[in-house]
Write a protein that holds these residues in place. Structure first.
Motif, PDB file in Angstrom:
ATOM      1  N   GLY A   1     -65.314-119.717  43.441  1.00 44.10           N
ATOM      2  CA  GLY A   1     -64.627-120.725  42.645  1.00 44.10           C
ATOM      3  C   GLY A   1     -64.743-120.475  41.163  1.00 44.10           C
ATOM      4  N   ILE A   2     -65.344-121.458  40.473  1.00 45.55           N
ATOM      5  CA  ILE A   2     -65.265-121.471  39.006  1.00 45.55           C
ATOM      6  C   ILE A   2     -65.874-120.248  38.326  1.00 45.55           C
ATOM      7  N   GLY A   3     -66.845-119.586  38.946  1.00 42.28           N
ATOM      8  CA  GLY A   3     -67.477-118.430  38.296  1.00 42.28           C
ATOM      9  C   GLY A   3     -66.591-117.196  38.271  1.00 42.28           C
TER      10      GLY A   3
ATOM     11  N   ALA B   1     -69.996-121.130  32.530  1.00 44.54           N
ATOM     12  CA  ALA B   1     -70.731-121.780  31.443  1.00 44.54           C
ATOM     13  C   ALA B   1     -69.760-122.417  30.456  1.00 44.54           C
ATOM     14  N   LEU B   2     -69.433-123.685  30.711  1.00 44.39           N
ATOM     15  CA  LEU B   2     -68.502-124.438  29.864  1.00 44.39           C
ATOM     16  C   LEU B   2     -69.233-125.595  29.181  1.00 44.39           C
ATOM     17  N   THR B   3     -69.913-126.423  29.982  1.00 42.45           N
ATOM     18  CA  THR B   3     -70.541-127.651  29.474  1.00 42.45           C
ATOM     19  C   THR B   3     -71.660-127.344  28.482  1.00 42.45           C
TER      20      THR B   3
ATOM     21  N   SER C   1     -70.904-131.547  24.700  1.00 44.59           N
ATOM     22  CA  SER C   1     -69.520-131.325  25.112  1.00 44.59           C
ATOM     23  C   SER C   1     -69.445-131.233  26.632  1.00 44.59           C
ATOM     24  N   GLY C   2     -68.958-132.320  27.252  1.00 40.90           N
ATOM     25  CA  GLY C   2     -68.844-132.353  28.712  1.00 40.90           C
ATOM     26  C   GLY C   2     -67.407-132.620  29.108  1.00 40.90           C
ATOM     27  N   SER C   3     -67.003-133.899  29.045  1.00 39.38           N
ATOM     28  CA  SER C   3     -65.621-134.255  29.373  1.00 39.38           C
ATOM     29  C   SER C   3     -64.639-133.690  28.346  1.00 39.38           C
ATOM     30  N   ASP C   4     -65.137-133.422  27.139  1.00 36.32           N
ATOM     31  CA  ASP C   4     -64.262-132.921  26.062  1.00 36.32           C
ATOM     32  C   ASP C   4     -64.635-131.480  25.708  1.00 36.32           C
ATOM     33  N   PRO C   5     -64.270-130.530  26.582  1.00 36.84           N
ATOM     34  CA  PRO C   5     -64.691-129.146  26.332  1.00 36.84           C
ATOM     35  C   PRO C   5     -64.021-128.518  25.111  1.00 36.84           C
ATOM     36  N   ALA C   6     -62.897-129.080  24.667  1.00 34.51           N
ATOM     37  CA  ALA C   6     -62.232-128.506  23.479  1.00 34.51           C
ATOM     38  C   ALA C   6     -63.126-128.634  22.241  1.00 34.51           C
ATOM     39  N   SER C   7     -64.144-129.501  22.308  1.00 33.09           N
ATOM     40  CA  SER C   7     -65.025-129.692  21.143  1.00 33.09           C
ATOM     41  C   SER C   7     -66.291-128.826  21.228  1.00 33.09           C
TER      42      SER C   7
ATOM     43  N   GLY D   1     -59.794-127.380  18.435  1.00 31.89           N
ATOM     44  CA  GLY D   1     -59.155-127.615  19.723  1.00 31.89           C
ATOM     45  C   GLY D   1     -59.027-126.402  20.607  1.00 31.89           C
ATOM     46  N   ALA D   2     -58.097-126.535  21.554  1.00 34.07           N
ATOM     47  CA  ALA D   2     -58.021-125.627  22.694  1.00 34.07           C
ATOM     48  C   ALA D   2     -57.815-124.156  22.324  1.00 34.07           C
ATOM     49  N   ASN D   3     -56.963-123.881  21.356  1.00 33.39           N
ATOM     50  CA  ASN D   3     -56.614-122.481  21.085  1.00 33.39           C
ATOM     51  C   ASN D   3     -57.684-121.709  20.317  1.00 33.39           C
TER      52      ASN D   3
ATOM     53  N   GLY E   1     -59.176-119.159  26.295  1.00 41.46           N
ATOM     54  CA  GLY E   1     -60.292-119.615  27.146  1.00 41.46           C
ATOM     55  C   GLY E   1     -60.178-121.036  27.646  1.00 41.46           C
ATOM     56  N   PHE E   2     -59.707-121.964  26.796  1.00 39.81           N
ATOM     57  CA  PHE E   2     -59.636-123.368  27.223  1.00 39.81           C
ATOM     58  C   PHE E   2     -58.622-123.541  28.350  1.00 39.81           C
ATOM     59  N   LYS E   3     -57.429-122.979  28.119  1.00 44.04           N
ATOM     60  CA  LYS E   3     -56.384-123.136  29.147  1.00 44.04           C
ATOM     61  C   LYS E   3     -56.804-122.459  30.447  1.00 44.04           C
TER      62      LYS E   3
ATOM     63  N   MET F   1     -59.162-124.683  32.240  1.00 43.54           N
ATOM     64  CA  MET F   1     -58.436-125.793  32.880  1.00 43.54           C
ATOM     65  C   MET F   1     -57.748-125.335  34.168  1.00 43.54           C
ATOM     66  N   ARG F   2     -57.191-124.119  34.119  1.00 42.82           N
ATOM     67  CA  ARG F   2     -56.539-123.594  35.339  1.00 42.82           C
ATOM     68  C   ARG F   2     -57.575-123.327  36.433  1.00 42.82           C
ATOM     69  N   VAL F   3     -58.735-122.836  35.995  1.00 44.25           N
ATOM     70  CA  VAL F   3     -59.833-122.600  36.942  1.00 44.25           C
ATOM     71  C   VAL F   3     -60.229-123.923  37.600  1.00 44.25           C
TER      72      VAL F   3
ATOM     73  N   ALA G   1     -51.275-127.043  40.497  1.00 43.43           N
ATOM     74  CA  ALA G   1     -51.103-128.396  41.049  1.00 43.43           C
ATOM     75  C   ALA G   1     -51.913-129.342  40.182  1.00 43.43           C
ATOM     76  N   ARG G   2     -51.645-129.309  38.874  1.00 39.04           N
ATOM     77  CA  ARG G   2     -52.506-130.029  37.932  1.00 39.04           C
ATOM     78  C   ARG G   2     -52.623-131.517  38.277  1.00 39.04           C
ATOM     79  N   LEU G   3     -51.478-132.167  38.482  1.00 44.45           N
ATOM     80  CA  LEU G   3     -51.470-133.601  38.779  1.00 44.45           C
ATOM     81  C   LEU G   3     -52.195-133.899  40.098  1.00 44.45           C
TER      82      LEU G   3
ATOM     83  N   GLU H   1     -67.050-131.005  37.690  1.00 44.99           N
ATOM     84  CA  GLU H   1     -65.675-130.465  37.654  1.00 44.99           C
ATOM     85  C   GLU H   1     -64.670-131.560  37.229  1.00 44.99           C
ATOM     86  N   GLY H   2     -65.128-132.430  36.333  1.00 45.73           N
ATOM     87  CA  GLY H   2     -64.286-133.506  35.818  1.00 45.73           C
ATOM     88  C   GLY H   2     -64.626-134.829  36.481  1.00 45.73           C
ATOM     89  N   THR H   3     -65.077-135.802  35.681  1.00 47.10           N
ATOM     90  CA  THR H   3     -65.442-137.115  36.238  1.00 47.10           C
ATOM     91  C   THR H   3     -64.200-137.803  36.797  1.00 47.10           C
TER      92      THR H   3
HETATM   93  N1  COS Z   1     -53.536-125.838  33.309  1.00 44.72           N
HETATM   94  C1  COS Z   1     -52.977-125.127  32.300  1.00 44.72           C
HETATM   95  N2  COS Z   1     -53.027-125.543  31.015  1.00 44.72           N
HETATM   96  C2  COS Z   1     -53.658-126.686  30.750  1.00 44.72           C
HETATM   97  C3  COS Z   1     -54.260-127.467  31.746  1.00 44.72           C
HETATM   98  C4  COS Z   1     -54.173-127.002  33.077  1.00 44.72           C
HETATM   99  N3  COS Z   1     -54.736-127.687  34.077  1.00 44.72           N
HETATM  100  N4  COS Z   1     -54.822-128.559  31.196  1.00 44.72           N
HETATM  101  C5  COS Z   1     -54.561-128.476  29.868  1.00 44.72           C
HETATM  102  N5  COS Z   1     -53.859-127.350  29.617  1.00 44.72           N
HETATM  103  C6  COS Z   1     -53.337-126.911  28.322  1.00 44.72           C
HETATM  104  C7  COS Z   1     -52.364-127.944  27.791  1.00 44.72           C
HETATM  105  O1  COS Z   1     -51.069-127.734  28.297  1.00 44.72           O
HETATM  106  C8  COS Z   1     -52.434-127.716  26.296  1.00 44.72           C
HETATM  107  O2  COS Z   1     -51.657-126.597  25.963  1.00 44.72           O
HETATM  108  P1  COS Z   1     -50.573-126.671  24.762  1.00 44.72           P
HETATM  109  O3  COS Z   1     -51.365-126.985  23.543  1.00 44.72           O
HETATM  110  O4  COS Z   1     -49.964-125.307  24.763  1.00 44.72           O
HETATM  111  O5  COS Z   1     -49.636-127.772  25.153  1.00 44.72           O
HETATM  112  C9  COS Z   1     -53.903-127.338  26.096  1.00 44.72           C
HETATM  113  O6  COS Z   1     -54.383-126.861  27.354  1.00 44.72           O
HETATM  114  C10 COS Z   1     -54.737-128.507  25.647  1.00 44.72           C
HETATM  115  O7  COS Z   1     -54.562-129.539  26.607  1.00 44.72           O
HETATM  116  P2  COS Z   1     -54.852-131.082  26.274  1.00 44.72           P
HETATM  117  O8  COS Z   1     -54.250-131.430  24.951  1.00 44.72           O
HETATM  118  O9  COS Z   1     -54.474-131.895  27.463  1.00 44.72           O
HETATM  119  O10 COS Z   1     -56.444-131.012  26.088  1.00 44.72           O
HETATM  120  P3  COS Z   1     -57.505-132.154  25.849  1.00 44.72           P
HETATM  121  O11 COS Z   1     -58.498-131.625  24.902  1.00 44.72           O
HETATM  122  O12 COS Z   1     -56.829-133.456  25.555  1.00 44.72           O
HETATM  123  O13 COS Z   1     -58.256-132.238  27.263  1.00 44.72           O
HETATM  124  C11 COS Z   1     -58.769-132.988  29.482  1.00 44.72           C
HETATM  125  C12 COS Z   1     -57.683-132.633  28.413  1.00 44.72           C
HETATM  126  C13 COS Z   1     -59.516-134.249  29.122  1.00 44.72           C
HETATM  127  C14 COS Z   1     -57.994-133.193  30.755  1.00 44.72           C
HETATM  128  C15 COS Z   1     -59.729-131.796  29.658  1.00 44.72           C
HETATM  129  O14 COS Z   1     -60.523-131.673  28.509  1.00 44.72           O
HETATM  130  C16 COS Z   1     -60.634-131.913  30.870  1.00 44.72           C
HETATM  131  O15 COS Z   1     -60.238-131.592  31.990  1.00 44.72           O
HETATM  132  N6  COS Z   1     -61.892-132.337  30.659  1.00 44.72           N
HETATM  133  C17 COS Z   1     -62.905-132.311  31.703  1.00 44.72           C
HETATM  134  C18 COS Z   1     -63.634-131.014  31.688  1.00 44.72           C
HETATM  135  C19 COS Z   1     -64.429-130.822  32.941  1.00 44.72           C
HETATM  136  O16 COS Z   1     -63.923-130.898  34.052  1.00 44.72           O
HETATM  137  N7  COS Z   1     -65.701-130.534  32.782  1.00 44.72           N
HETATM  138  C20 COS Z   1     -66.545-130.263  33.892  1.00 44.72           C
HETATM  139  C21 COS Z   1     -67.418-129.129  33.573  1.00 44.72           C
HETATM  140  S1  COS Z   1     -67.116-127.718  34.490  1.00 44.72           S
HETATM  141  S2  COS Z   1     -68.219-127.993  36.093  1.00 44.72           S
END
Ligand code: COS
Length: 384
Positions: free
Chosen positions: A92-94, A124-126, A130-136, A178-180, A233-235, A238-240, A314-316, A365-367
């Motif tokens: 999985g995630i690794g 190694a993300l968390t 920075s937990g729920s907000d990994p972009a930070s 942020g993400a990029n 890395g952020f995107k 998220m895909r992972v 299948a993000r949603l 893997e996300g609350t």
């Molecule tokens: N697949 C592909 N791209 C994704 C994505 C996904 N599932 N989720 C986000 N992105 C992309 C977005 O499309 C956006 O890209 P653009 O800027 O090109 O539009 C970019 O990533 C940033 O997305 P967004 O603005 O939604 O980011 P946020 O910082 O608002 O974060 C949440 C969104 C809260 C959903 C995300 O931070 C999250 O999932 N947090 C939980 C993290 C987690 O699960 N931690 C557990 C630790 S790992 S065990």
């Protein structure tokens, strides 16, 4: 990527079902008491190919589709989560980031060893802040010639104590936020400057290990960036997590099944007021509600996994699946303890242990709250 045919997959399912029933379930209490997975079981897991379930066959794995992976996760969910956790990061995630975006050279370097279990991969993300907000996240990777120097602390990292390879998310751009600004690095565990914190003491899931991973100017070449392009890395993370969330949903669903079996069997045997408590309607209501939620979770897992296989994402519905299945297993574990009465509070009954174990499913893997955000945001921004 080639996949195995349905006949071969059916045989794998039978093997895993037998392995869970005959080898893992009988060892649950031992793992709980020792906080370790016996070496013999680790070897058996390697022999069965469990470390490579989702790694493409061209790199030595079995290459399961998301739907097949979910069926296996539902079987593995029927026992203590610690067993699956041992190879869960490899399947999985690794490893997923490497499979999705790694160069051929990166894949060749690691995937065959991950597939056999010779190397354990960790994600190694968390971080402490920075937990729920990994972009930070604040772990930084600073350019130094052709290299990067990584510094920062990662927290609650599953399998860090066993890992040979870390997928590390670090900030590489300091001009933007942020993400990029984040890149994913492949870092060998023996890289100088990489150290581990002490093992975390957890509520449950004994036999799994998590700890801090500390990076102090860890030097890696720029070729260590997954896919070689910084800022992805952020995107990628998220895909992972999308596929990871389907997997956790499936795991939770498997545990619903086990808890219902424990509940029903206890209710049949336990007598009060001169009857088995299974004859009482208030007990039956708890069993019926649990079964209904379990089958709903299973249908959702299967539909989402099929969507993932058909479309590649299948993000949603990955979030909907993880949210529903992990909340369901929380309610079912609670009812399983309730049906057991006083016995359910005693450590000799499996439901006491599972009640603690499943609590993590709603967090990692996300609350549940993050899943709610993802679901709502996806619906609000869609045209439908
Ligand atoms: N697949 C592909 N791209 C994704 C994505 C996904 N599932 N989720 C986000 N992105 C992309 C977005 O499309 C956006 O890209 P653009 O800027 O090109 O539009 C970019 O990533 C940033 O997305 P967004 O603005 O939604 O980011 P946020 O910082 O608002 O974060 C949440 C969104 C809260 C959903 C995300 O931070 C999250 O999932 N947090 C939980 C993290 C987690 O699960 N931690 C557990 C630790 S790992 S065990």
């Amino acid at each position: 990527m080639t996949h195995i045919d349905e006949d071969t997959f059916g045989q794998l399912e039978d093997t895993v079902r037998r392995f869970v029933a005959e080898r893992l379930v009988p060892n649950e209490m031992r793992v709980e008491e020792t906080d370790e997975i016996p070496d013999t079981l680790v070897e058996e897991m390697k022999d069965l190919g469990l470390f490579g379930l989702t790694i493409p066959p061209e790199y030595g794995g079995i290459g399961l589709t998301c739907r097949q992976e979910s069926e296996i996760a539902m079987l593995l969910g029927q026992t203590a989560p610690a067993f699956r956790s041992l190879f869960g990061t490899n399947i999985g995630i690794g490893a997923r980031g490497l499979i999705l975006a790694g160069t051929e050279e990166q894949k060749q370097a690691y995937l065959p060893k991950l597939a056999t279990g010779e190397v354990i991969a960790s994600f190694a993300l968390t971080e402490p802040d920075s937990g729920s907000d990994p972009a930070s996240l604040t772990t930084k990777a600073v350019r130094d010639g052709n290299d990067y120097l990584i510094s920062g602390t990662k927290r609650y990292i599953t399998n860090a104590t066993r890992a040979g390879l870390f997928t590390v998310m670090a900030r590489t751009d300091f001009e933007i936020s942020g993400a990029n600004a984040i890149s994913a690095f492949l870092v060998p565990a023996d890289a100088p400057g990489l150290t581990l914190g002490k093992k975390d003491k957890k509520m449950g899931q004994r036999g799994t290990t998590t700890c801090d991973v500390i990076f102090d100017n860890v030097r890696v070449p720029s070729e260590a960036i997954i896919g070689l392009t910084p800022g992805q890395g952020f995107k990628l993370a998220m895909r992972v997590l999308d596929r990871g969330r389907i997997h956790i949903g499936a795991l939770a669903t498997g545990m619903c099944d086990r808890l219902i079996r424990e509940m029903v069997s206890f209710a049949r045997d336990r007598h009060q007021f001169g009857h088995p408590i299974a004859e009482f309607q208030l007990i039956q209501a708890m069993i019926a509600d649990s079964y209904t939620e379990y089958t709903a979770a299973r249908s959702l897992v299967r539909a989402t996994a099929a969507e993932y296989d058909a479309t590649g994402s299948a993000r949603l519905n990955a979030s909907a699946t993880k949210y529903f299945a992990t909340e369901a297993v929380g309610r079912i574990a609670d009812r399983a303890v309730q049906v057991h009465g006083g016995a359910g509070y005693m450590t000799e009954y499996a439901v006491e242990r599972f009640y603690r174990d499943v609590r993590l499913f709603r967090i990692y893997e996300g609350t549940s709250q993050i899943q709610q955000l993802v679901i709502a945001r996806q619906l609000i921004k869609s045209d439908q």
